[in-house]
Design a protein around this motif. Structure first.
Motif, PDB file in Angstrom:
ATOM      1  N   MET A 176      -3.093  -1.350 -16.498  1.00 39.77           N
ATOM      2  CA  MET A 176      -3.910  -1.230 -15.300  1.00 39.77           C
ATOM      3  C   MET A 176      -5.303  -0.691 -15.636  1.00 39.77           C
ATOM      4  O   MET A 176      -6.301  -1.106 -15.031  1.00 39.77           O
ATOM      5  N   GLY A 229       1.454  -5.630 -12.374  1.00 40.56           N
ATOM      6  CA  GLY A 229       0.977  -5.419 -11.005  1.00 40.56           C
ATOM      7  C   GLY A 229       2.093  -5.005 -10.073  1.00 40.56           C
ATOM      8  O   GLY A 229       1.897  -4.147  -9.192  1.00 40.56           O
ATOM      9  N   GLY A 254      -3.935  -4.602  -6.086  1.00 41.10           N
ATOM     10  CA  GLY A 254      -2.742  -4.809  -6.904  1.00 41.10           C
ATOM     11  C   GLY A 254      -1.911  -5.984  -6.408  1.00 41.10           C
ATOM     12  O   GLY A 254      -1.441  -6.809  -7.208  1.00 41.10           O
TER      13      GLY A 254
END
Length: 396
Positions: free
Chosen positions: A24, A152, A207
């Protein structure tokens, strides 16, 4: 029982956060320049611009434009042709060895008014290309996209579990409290929680849309199987229309635009490509408003006869994909939204980085039993400990 529930959520948050945090961080860092890809393109001189001419200047025939592009790459076939949303004076023509999906493509920018070549953009090199590939698939194609999609999903799990942990952790602290006078780790924990809860909606939105975008290839293939195949039953058994037998693309485009007044062309998919059939030129039309410009209407025109054979509504799953792509990069509201997206991206980088710091520094924590009585906040140490050692609310 309540304590056990908190421990379970803390465990879920801990491992979902730890597994996805590094990826991320990579996506947030690479996504930051992608928010301003047009502006960076102008600075680097890679953005193609058409010379200024009066708005009333007549357009060259699309057939001539395609011939001009193909003359530069005679061993290739035209796969797509598109125009920028804010500039219909340029045609971008994509050529590949075969109509089938491939990463081996050349792009030619042609002036829509003069039919002259403006540039041959290099789409497979440079800083922005590296940022895009790292962000989209880690240079690993479909497996890389699906892997990032799973990361995700873990981010969404970390966000939800972080929200569940936030309430008991903050029950004796005012919202927004950052205990600056305490040791650095506790201060970073408070800052991590504050930024996490403030960026909650944005992080969940980005996301979720990012995860949907990683399914793009699979969604298109399903659309072809689910709906496009039914529309093509009358063509079963017929060979692909040879190039020499195809009619005028300009006339086909005129017919498609006349069938949908008030709409503009987004892009054209030629026979045999992922977004068309072996027998059609498929014109994807868009609306004029910021939101409707992302909702495409396909019009299938027989490549040989120039007759419209179908104009189906896109299914909900393909519409969700088309809407999620610009939302992911903040492309709906111009520069103000881009700046907001960038600020929230930076805040999320801090959340992710602080979560990683909290995990790495977990061994330096004084046990709750040792500080009970000396620490006025000892009452919520049992909740703070699992949340912090889980890199509390990573991604929120």
């Amino acid at each position: 029982m309540k304590s056990q529930r908190i421990k379970t959520w803390a465990w879920v948050h801990k491992w979902s956060s730890l597994v996805c945090t590094v990826f991320m961080l990579l996506l947030c860092i690479t996504g930051l320049p992608l928010i301003f890809h047009h502006e960076i393109g102008h600075l680097l001189g890679t953005e193609v611009e058409a010379p200024k001419m009066p708005a009333s200047t007549p357009r060259e025939s699309l057939d001539r434009v395609l011939e001009t592009a193909k003359a530069l790459h005679p061993d290739r076939v035209v796969q797509y042709a598109s125009q920028p949303e804010d500039d219909d004076a340029i045609w971008f023509v994509t050529l590949t060895p075969t109509p089938a999906p491939t990463d081996d493509f050349k792009q030619v920018a042609v002036d829509a008014r003069t039919g002259k070549v403006l540039a041959q953009p290099k789409t497979d090199e440079g800083f922005m290309y590296v940022m895009l590939k790292l962000h989209v698939d880690l240079f690993a194609g479909l497996p890389g996209m699906l892997f990032l999609g799973f990361m995700g999903f873990l981010l969404l799990v970390a966000i939800v579990s972080g929200v569940v942990l936030y309430s008991p952790f903050m029950r004796k602290l005012e919202f927004g409290t950052v205990r600056r006078e305490r040791r650095p780790r506790l201060k970073w924990l408070d800052l991590h929680n504050l930024l996490g809860i403030v960026t909650l909606v944005w992080a969940f939105t980005v996301g979720a849309t990012g995860m949907i975008n990683t399914w793009a290839d699979l969604i298109v293939k399903y659309w072809q199987h689910d709906q496009l195949s039914a529309l093509l039953k009358p063509y079963q058994g017929q060979p692909t229309v040879p190039m020499a037998e195809r009619g005028s693309v300009q006339q086909s485009m005129d017919v498609a635009l006349q069938s949908a007044p008030g709409m503009k062309l987004s892009f054209i998919a030629f026979p045999g490509t992922a977004f068309s059939s072996p027998h059609h030129n498929t014109f994807f039309l868009r609306g004029n408003e910021p939101f409707t410009s992302r909702l495409l209407q396909p019009v299938l025109v027989d490549a040989q006869t120039g007759v419209i054979t179908a104009s189906p509504r896109l299914p909900w799953y393909l519409t969700a994909l088309l809407v999620s792509q610009p939302l992911h990069f903040g492309d709906y509201g111009g520069m103000p939204m881009q700046i907001l997206w960038a600020l929230l991206d930076i805040a999320t980088i801090i959340v992710l980085g602080s979560g990683l710091y909290l995990w790495l520094k977990r061994g330096n924590t004084v046990p709750a039993s040792a500080k009970a009585g000396a620490d006025p906040h000892a009452a919520h140490a049992p909740v703070a400990q699992p949340a912090s050692t889980a890199a509390a609310k990573v991604g929120t």
